[in-house]
Scaffold this motif. Structure first.
Motif, PDB file in Angstrom:
ATOM      1  N   THR A  36      17.551  -1.228  -9.957  1.00 15.37           N
ATOM      2  CA  THR A  36      18.298  -0.498  -8.933  1.00 15.37           C
ATOM      3  C   THR A  36      19.315  -1.438  -8.311  1.00 15.37           C
ATOM      4  O   THR A  36      19.521  -2.549  -8.793  1.00 15.37           O
ATOM      5  N   THR A  37      19.933  -1.022  -7.237  1.00 14.80           N
ATOM      6  CA  THR A  37      20.920  -1.864  -6.570  1.00 14.80           C
ATOM      7  C   THR A  37      20.230  -2.828  -5.605  1.00 14.80           C
ATOM      8  O   THR A  37      19.101  -2.574  -5.163  1.00 14.80           O
ATOM      9  N   GLU A  38      20.909  -3.893  -5.260  1.00 18.28           N
ATOM     10  CA  GLU A  38      20.336  -4.841  -4.296  1.00 18.28           C
ATOM     11  C   GLU A  38      20.154  -4.172  -2.937  1.00 18.28           C
ATOM     12  O   GLU A  38      19.182  -4.428  -2.234  1.00 18.28           O
ATOM     13  N   SER A  39      21.060  -3.298  -2.584  1.00 19.62           N
ATOM     14  CA  SER A  39      20.969  -2.592  -1.304  1.00 19.62           C
ATOM     15  C   SER A  39      19.678  -1.766  -1.224  1.00 19.62           C
ATOM     16  O   SER A  39      18.961  -1.805  -0.226  1.00 19.62           O
ATOM     17  N   TRP A  40      19.385  -1.011  -2.280  1.00 16.08           N
ATOM     18  CA  TRP A  40      18.140  -0.222  -2.313  1.00 16.08           C
ATOM     19  C   TRP A  40      16.926  -1.137  -2.327  1.00 16.08           C
ATOM     20  O   TRP A  40      15.923  -0.867  -1.670  1.00 16.08           O
ATOM     21  N   THR A  41      17.002  -2.228  -3.059  1.00 15.89           N
ATOM     22  CA  THR A  41      15.878  -3.157  -3.126  1.00 15.89           C
ATOM     23  C   THR A  41      15.598  -3.739  -1.742  1.00 15.89           C
ATOM     24  O   THR A  41      14.445  -3.819  -1.319  1.00 15.89           O
ATOM     25  N   ARG A  42      16.625  -4.111  -1.031  1.00 15.22           N
ATOM     26  CA  ARG A  42      16.467  -4.656   0.322  1.00 15.22           C
ATOM     27  C   ARG A  42      15.788  -3.633   1.238  1.00 15.22           C
ATOM     28  O   ARG A  42      14.881  -3.954   2.003  1.00 15.22           O
ATOM     29  N   ARG A  43      16.224  -2.364   1.154  1.00 14.11           N
ATOM     30  CA  ARG A  43      15.623  -1.301   1.976  1.00 14.11           C
ATOM     31  C   ARG A  43      14.151  -1.081   1.625  1.00 14.11           C
ATOM     32  O   ARG A  43      13.320  -0.885   2.506  1.00 14.11           O
ATOM     33  N   ILE A  44      13.855  -1.106   0.329  1.00 11.34           N
ATOM     34  CA  ILE A  44      12.469  -0.910  -0.122  1.00 11.34           C
ATOM     35  C   ILE A  44      11.580  -2.030   0.406  1.00 11.34           C
ATOM     36  O   ILE A  44      10.494  -1.779   0.921  1.00 11.34           O
ATOM     37  N   VAL A  45      12.028  -3.267   0.280  1.00 16.32           N
ATOM     38  CA  VAL A  45      11.251  -4.410   0.763  1.00 16.32           C
ATOM     39  C   VAL A  45      11.003  -4.279   2.264  1.00 16.32           C
ATOM     40  O   VAL A  45       9.898  -4.526   2.752  1.00 16.32           O
ATOM     41  N   SER A  46      12.013  -3.838   2.994  1.00 16.95           N
ATOM     42  CA  SER A  46      11.866  -3.630   4.439  1.00 16.95           C
ATOM     43  C   SER A  46      10.801  -2.571   4.736  1.00 16.95           C
ATOM     44  O   SER A  46       9.977  -2.742   5.639  1.00 16.95           O
ATOM     45  N   GLN A  47      10.805  -1.486   3.985  1.00 15.55           N
ATOM     46  CA  GLN A  47       9.800  -0.421   4.168  1.00 15.55           C
ATOM     47  C   GLN A  47       8.400  -0.911   3.795  1.00 15.55           C
ATOM     48  O   GLN A  47       7.428  -0.588   4.473  1.00 15.55           O
ATOM     49  N   ILE A  48       8.294  -1.675   2.715  1.00 13.24           N
ATOM     50  CA  ILE A  48       6.995  -2.210   2.289  1.00 13.24           C
ATOM     51  C   ILE A  48       6.414  -3.105   3.377  1.00 13.24           C
ATOM     52  O   ILE A  48       5.228  -3.039   3.686  1.00 13.24           O
ATOM     53  N   GLU A  49       7.264  -3.924   3.994  1.00 11.52           N
ATOM     54  CA  GLU A  49       6.789  -4.840   5.028  1.00 11.52           C
ATOM     55  C   GLU A  49       6.287  -4.125   6.280  1.00 11.52           C
ATOM     56  O   GLU A  49       5.570  -4.712   7.077  1.00 11.52           O
ATOM     57  N   LYS A  50       6.627  -2.851   6.440  1.00 10.64           N
ATOM     58  CA  LYS A  50       6.143  -2.079   7.598  1.00 10.64           C
ATOM     59  C   LYS A  50       4.692  -1.629   7.424  1.00 10.64           C
ATOM     60  O   LYS A  50       4.075  -1.172   8.378  1.00 10.64           O
ATOM     61  N   GLN A  51       4.167  -1.765   6.198  1.00 11.58           N
ATOM     62  CA  GLN A  51       2.760  -1.415   5.974  1.00 11.58           C
ATOM     63  C   GLN A  51       1.884  -2.459   6.672  1.00 11.58           C
ATOM     64  O   GLN A  51       2.131  -3.655   6.556  1.00 11.58           O
ATOM     65  N   VAL A  52       0.877  -2.005   7.381  1.00 15.96           N
ATOM     66  CA  VAL A  52       0.047  -2.877   8.208  1.00 15.96           C
ATOM     67  C   VAL A  52      -0.550  -4.043   7.424  1.00 15.96           C
ATOM     68  O   VAL A  52      -0.545  -5.182   7.890  1.00 15.96           O
ATOM     69  N   GLU A  53      -1.055  -3.787   6.218  1.00 18.63           N
ATOM     70  CA  GLU A  53      -1.744  -4.829   5.445  1.00 18.63           C
ATOM     71  C   GLU A  53      -0.798  -5.823   4.782  1.00 18.63           C
ATOM     72  O   GLU A  53      -1.232  -6.850   4.290  1.00 18.63           O
ATOM     73  N   VAL A  54       0.487  -5.513   4.741  1.00 20.35           N
ATOM     74  CA  VAL A  54       1.449  -6.380   4.058  1.00 20.35           C
ATOM     75  C   VAL A  54       1.775  -7.581   4.938  1.00 20.35           C
ATOM     76  O   VAL A  54       2.161  -7.445   6.095  1.00 20.35           O
TER      77      VAL A  54
END
Length: 174
Positions: A55-73
Motif C-alpha cells: 500500500t502507500t506509506e500514508s496508509w501504512t502510517r495511519r494503520i500503524v497509528s491505529q494499531i498502537e491505539k490497541q491497549v495491549e500494543v
C-alpha cells in the motif's frame, strides 16, 4: 502516491482477541494482509506480529497509528523492504517417482538450494527458505510436474537498524 511493500512490526502483550482487532483495522481500510507471522520476540512475555502489506506509506502510517491505539500494543513500527532482512519458508509435497524419474526435479532441488525433508514411497517433501520471489520461482518450476501440497510461511524479518523497542521498555520498567 505509489504503492510499496511495507513490513509492520507490532510488539504487544500476548492477549486473546488482539489478532482479530488488528486484522479488523486492515479490513476497514480494504487493505489486504499479504503475509502475517506472530511469534515470541526478543523480550520476555512480549509477542511480535510481522505483517506485510502492499500500500502507500500514508496508509501504512495511519494503520500503524491505529494499531498502537490497541491497549495491549506496546509499540508498532513500519519499514520498507530495503530497511529489513527477511525470509519466508515453504514446503512442497511431490510424488516420489518424480525424484527418480525426472532429472529436471533433481536440478531444481540443487539450483534452488532447497532441502529434501522426507522421502516416503508415495511422496517426498522439499523445504525452501528465501525471498518471496525465490519461492515463487521454485513453485513455477515444480508446477508442471504436479505439486501434491504446498504451504508457505509468513514473512519473518529483522531491521537493519536498531529497533528502539528494548530501550523503550526499559524506560517503563524503571
Amino acid at each position: 502516491m505509489e504503492k510499496s511493500w511495507f513490513t509492520i512490526s507490532v510488539y504487544s502483550e500476548n492477549n486473546v482477541g488482539l489478532l482479530n482487532r488488528i486484522s479488523g483495522i486492515f479490513l476497514k481500510r480494504h487493505i489486504n494482509i499479504e503475509s502475517l507471522n506472530v511469534s515470541k520476540s526478543e523480550i520476555d512475555e512480549v509477542s511480535k506480529f510481522t505483517i506485510v502489506v502492499n500500500t502507500t506509506e500514508s496508509w501504512t502510517r495511519r494503520i500503524v497509528s491505529q494499531i498502537e491505539k490497541q491497549v495491549e500494543v506496546i509499540k508498532a513500527f513500519y519499514h520498507t523492504d530495503e530497511e529489513t532482512i527477511y525470509q519466508e519458508s515453504a514446503l512442497f509435497k511431490i510424488a516420489s517417482h518424480l525424484l527418480f524419474d525426472e532429472r529436471q526435479i533433481q536440478n531444481i532441488i540443487k539450483e534452488s538450494n532447497s532441502q529434501i525433508v522426507t522421502v516416503s514411497r508415495d511422496f517426498f517433501v522439499l523445504a525452501k527458505s528465501g525471498r518471496r520471489h525465490e519461492i515463487d520461482q521454485m513453485y513455477f518450476e515444480l508446477e508442471p510436474f504436479g505439486i501434491m501440497q504446498f504451504v508457505r510461511s509468513g514473512r519473518i524479518a529483522v531491521t537493519k537498524s536498531e529497533m528502539p523497542i528494548t530501550s523503550l521498555l526499559e524506560k517503563f520498567q524503571h
